[in-house]
Enzyme design. Structure first.
Site, short mmCIF file in Angstrom:
data_model
loop_
_atom_site.label_atom_id
_atom_site.label_comp_id
_atom_site.label_asym_id
_atom_site.label_seq_id
_atom_site.Cartn_x
_atom_site.Cartn_y
_atom_site.Cartn_z
N ARG A 183 -18.61 -131.95 33.08
CA ARG A 183 -19.25 -130.83 33.74
C ARG A 183 -20.74 -130.86 33.42
NH1 ARG A 183 -18.34 -124.75 34.16
NH2 ARG A 183 -20.35 -124.14 35.00
N ARG B 194 -19.06 -127.98 40.73
CA ARG B 194 -18.68 -128.44 39.39
C ARG B 194 -17.35 -129.19 39.38
NH1 ARG B 194 -18.84 -122.98 37.74
NH2 ARG B 194 -20.99 -123.16 38.41
N ASP C 187 -14.31 -125.90 35.80
CA ASP C 187 -14.81 -124.64 35.27
C ASP C 187 -13.62 -123.95 34.63
OD1 ASP C 187 -16.51 -122.44 34.91
OD2 ASP C 187 -16.08 -121.63 36.90
N ASP D 82 -12.64 -120.45 32.72
CA ASP D 82 -13.09 -119.10 32.37
C ASP D 82 -11.98 -118.36 31.64
OD1 ASP D 82 -15.60 -119.26 33.64
OD2 ASP D 82 -14.73 -118.70 35.57
N1 ROI Z 1 -16.14 -120.38 44.46
C1 ROI Z 1 -14.82 -120.61 44.56
N2 ROI Z 1 -14.24 -120.50 45.76
N3 ROI Z 1 -14.06 -120.94 43.47
C2 ROI Z 1 -14.62 -121.06 42.24
O1 ROI Z 1 -13.93 -121.36 41.25
C3 ROI Z 1 -15.99 -120.81 42.10
N4 ROI Z 1 -16.59 -120.88 40.88
C4 ROI Z 1 -17.87 -120.60 40.72
C5 ROI Z 1 -18.77 -120.26 41.86
C6 ROI Z 1 -19.85 -121.31 41.92
C7 ROI Z 1 -19.36 -118.88 41.60
N5 ROI Z 1 -18.08 -120.21 43.14
C8 ROI Z 1 -16.74 -120.46 43.24
O2 ROI Z 1 -18.38 -120.65 39.50
#
Ligand code: ROI
Length: 157
Positions: free
Chosen positions: A82, A91, A94, A96
């Site tokens: 990443r 990315r 991710d 979270d």
């Molecule tokens: N948009 C979608 N559809 N899914 C994501 O996981 C995601 N993650 C993000 C940002 C760039 C805000 N947009 C996203 O971090």
């Protein structure tokens, strides 16, 4: 402690990226992966340019503190190359931390519940799939949060 982690990817074979991150979570210390949602497809939030995202949510049982869990998540992100360039840019992976038990935390590194979940169908929908009865600290029941947002932009695969 029970915790929920959101996973997302829109680069370099998103399905493989999410599977790989789930394997890394399975191997993490003091942590047991107990369930994984289906995979969901959605357009980048806020109509940002870039490929579609694949998202999923998993549930874990962990003896790690929230900050140690964040270290684990960030290590997995860095192992999967990443690169933090553009804010809200594309990315490879991710991770979270969405919820950590019913703990409420607001520090520079970590805010729990994740402050953006109320706006994100790609988080709320998979979370509901694995834990329909969830109460989100400060924010209310998951069911109510879902009732307030548009769900048509997230597609179950
Ligand atoms: N948009 C979608 N559809 N899914 C994501 O996981 C995601 N993650 C993000 C940002 C760039 C805000 N947009 C996203 O971090």
């Amino acid at each position: 402690m029970l915790a929920y982690i959101g996973l997302g990817s829109n680069l370099e074979d998103p399905r493989r990226q999410i599977e790989k991150a789930l394997d890394a979570i399975r191997e993490a210390n003091k942590t047991k992966l107990t369930s994984v949602s289906s995979f969901y497809e959605s357009k980048p939030l806020l109509d940002m340019p870039g490929p579609k995202y694949l998202n999923a949510v998993c549930k874990i049982k962990t003896d790690l503190s929230a900050l140690d869990l964040l270290d684990v998540c960030q290590q997995i992100e860095s192992d999967q190359h990443r690169v933090r360039e553009v804010k809200w840019g594309s990315r490879t992976i991710d991770l979270d931390i969405l919820l950590y038990g019913d703990q409420v935390l607001s520090t520079q590194r970590l805010t729990i519940p994740h402050p953006e979940i109320i706006n994100r169908s790609f988080v709320l929908v998979p979370l509901f799939e694995i834990e329909a009865g969830l109460e989100v600290p400060l924010l209310g029941s998951l069911k109510e949060l879902l009732d307030r947002i548009d769900l048509k932009d997230v597609k179950k695969l």
